[in-house]
Write an enzyme that holds these catalytic residues in place. Structure first.
Site, PDB file in Angstrom:
ATOM      1  N   LYS A  53       0.842  -1.200   0.000  1.00 64.22           N
ATOM      2  CA  LYS A  53       0.000   0.000   0.000  1.00 64.22           C
ATOM      3  C   LYS A  53       0.877   1.250   0.000  1.00 64.22           C
ATOM      4  O   LYS A  53       0.621   2.215  -0.723  1.00 64.22           O
ATOM      5  CB  LYS A  53      -0.925  -0.001   1.234  1.00 64.22           C
ATOM      6  CG  LYS A  53      -2.055  -1.024   1.137  1.00 64.22           C
ATOM      7  CD  LYS A  53      -2.814  -1.220   2.445  1.00 64.22           C
ATOM      8  CE  LYS A  53      -3.874  -2.308   2.279  1.00 64.22           C
ATOM      9  NZ  LYS A  53      -4.622  -2.617   3.498  1.00 64.22           N
ATOM     10  N   GLN A  97      -4.543  -1.241   9.672  1.00 66.20           N
ATOM     11  CA  GLN A  97      -4.530  -2.573   9.060  1.00 66.20           C
ATOM     12  C   GLN A  97      -5.168  -3.599  10.014  1.00 66.20           C
ATOM     13  O   GLN A  97      -4.828  -3.655  11.189  1.00 66.20           O
ATOM     14  CB  GLN A  97      -3.079  -2.968   8.719  1.00 66.20           C
ATOM     15  CG  GLN A  97      -2.940  -4.276   7.967  1.00 66.20           C
ATOM     16  CD  GLN A  97      -3.545  -4.244   6.562  1.00 66.20           C
ATOM     17  OE1 GLN A  97      -3.657  -3.191   5.934  1.00 66.20           O
ATOM     18  NE2 GLN A  97      -3.940  -5.395   6.060  1.00 66.20           N
ATOM     19  N   ASP A 120     -10.827   3.404   4.268  1.00 67.41           N
ATOM     20  CA  ASP A 120     -11.255   1.998   4.195  1.00 67.41           C
ATOM     21  C   ASP A 120     -12.778   1.884   4.071  1.00 67.41           C
ATOM     22  O   ASP A 120     -13.296   0.827   3.699  1.00 67.41           O
ATOM     23  CB  ASP A 120     -10.860   1.266   5.488  1.00 67.41           C
ATOM     24  CG  ASP A 120      -9.655   0.364   5.313  1.00 67.41           C
ATOM     25  OD1 ASP A 120      -9.475  -0.161   4.205  1.00 67.41           O
ATOM     26  OD2 ASP A 120      -8.922   0.175   6.302  1.00 67.41           O
TER      27      ASP A 120
HETATM   28  N1  GUN Z   1      -7.093  -6.482   6.177  1.00 68.20           N
HETATM   29  C1  GUN Z   1      -7.453  -7.183   5.069  1.00 68.20           C
HETATM   30  N2  GUN Z   1      -8.026  -6.378   4.158  1.00 68.20           N
HETATM   31  C2  GUN Z   1      -8.024  -5.137   4.706  1.00 68.20           C
HETATM   32  C3  GUN Z   1      -8.477  -3.877   4.230  1.00 68.20           C
HETATM   33  O1  GUN Z   1      -9.035  -3.716   3.128  1.00 68.20           O
HETATM   34  N3  GUN Z   1      -8.288  -2.829   5.075  1.00 68.20           N
HETATM   35  C4  GUN Z   1      -7.715  -2.976   6.296  1.00 68.20           C
HETATM   36  N4  GUN Z   1      -7.588  -1.890   7.061  1.00 68.20           N
HETATM   37  N5  GUN Z   1      -7.292  -4.133   6.764  1.00 68.20           N
HETATM   38  C5  GUN Z   1      -7.445  -5.208   5.963  1.00 68.20           C
END
Ligand code: GUN
Length: 287
Positions: A53, A97, A120
């Site tokens: 990311k 995350q 998100d």
């Molecule tokens: N863990 C797995 N997928 C995601 C996501 O799209 N966002 C976040 N914050 N954590 C994740």
């Protein structure tokens, strides 16, 4: 029938090229889009996602800040880190995350992120807006799936979309998003009786259950569009989606591979949401 492979990688790189120009435009207005990603602990998969990311953000010219916290970080410490990012004018998007360590109350953490910076789309206010069809941050994987279908001009209206998996991150918002696009939506999950009864009716089948090769050829209707959100390991330790690709590719009209299917689109939609937040800031600052 042999399915066309839907390459999320190609679509992601097309979309990111467009976004790079938007970043440049924002910079010309004096706004540098900024994304903060918080990771707590040492989960190897989470670390990899966070690195991807951050690299993708930097490649577009987005300011990226990764905040790595120890596994034993307290709830109150994490809340105060979020608070300072909420108030930081150089940060447009905040992502925590998931999953978080067990001692952390995930709901309280998500609800502490400013809804205006919730790239998100997990804050209840933004989830509510998705349900009422208002403009909002849409969770990245469902939005990535929608963009991938749209890039290929795959019709959604009136189609039967069957979602396998009901997570807050993928399954539930994906169903709502497709409902907003006028699909008829069925949700299935680990306790669904006769799963294949439902999957066989899908025009669009979204496999997001987190179970390697759950969807076999006989569970898919001829000509269906099959989207594989799975990202787990099979019995031999190989990366595998929720779909048995070699079986399903002969029945589906379109299929996403794992890797290079939905994954790159998820990251691209995080960048999209960050830009959306930064554009809003640019409008407010320009007033
Ligand atoms: N863990 C797995 N997928 C995601 C996501 O799209 N966002 C976040 N914050 N954590 C994740």
């Amino acid at each position: 029938m042999s399915a066309k492979t839907l390459s999320g990688k190609d679509a992601a790189s097309r979309l990111q090229n467009e976004m790079r120009q938007q970043v440049d435009q924002l910079k010309a207005q004096g706004v540098i889009p900024g994304l903060a990603v918080i990771i707590v602990g040492n989960n190897p998969a989470s670390k990899l996602y966070v690195r991807k990311k951050s690299e993708a953000s930097r490649k577009l010219g987005i300011y990226s800040r990764v905040i790595e916290l120890e596994e034993d970080t307290s709830q109150s410490r994490l809340l105060s880190v979020i608070e300072s990012l909420n108030e930081d004018s150089s940060i447009d998007g905040i992502l925590v995350q998931l999953p978080l360590p067990k001692h952390i109350d995930e709901t309280e953490i998500i609800e502490h992120i400013s809804p205006e910076k919730d790239v998100d789309g997990f804050h209840p206010l933004n989830i509510g807006r998705l349900f009422t069809g208002e403009d909002t941050f849409i969770p990245c994987t469902p939005l990535g799936i929608l963009k991938l279908l749209q890039e290929e001009h795959i019709p959604i209206e009136g189609k039967h979309a069957v979602i396998v998996g009901r997570s807050n991150i993928v399954g539930k918002p994906a169903g709502q998003l497709l409902l907003n696009e006028h699909a008829t939506v069925t949700y299935c999950h680990s306790r669904t009786n006769q799963l294949s009864y439902f999957t066989k009716q899908a025009d669009i089948l979204i496999a997001a259950a987190g179970q390697a090769k759950l969807i076999t050829g006989e569970m898919v209707k001829e000509g269906a569009v099959v989207i594989d959100v799975g990202n787990s390991f099979d019995e031999n330790g190989n990366l595998s989606g929720d779909v048995d690709f070699s079986q399903v590719k002969d029945k589906a009209s379109y299929i996403t591979p794992v890797p290079n299917g939905v994954g790159p689109m998820t990251i691209t939609m995080l960048l999209h949401n960050t830009l959306k937040a930064a554009k809003k800031r640019a409008m407010i600052e320009g007033e």
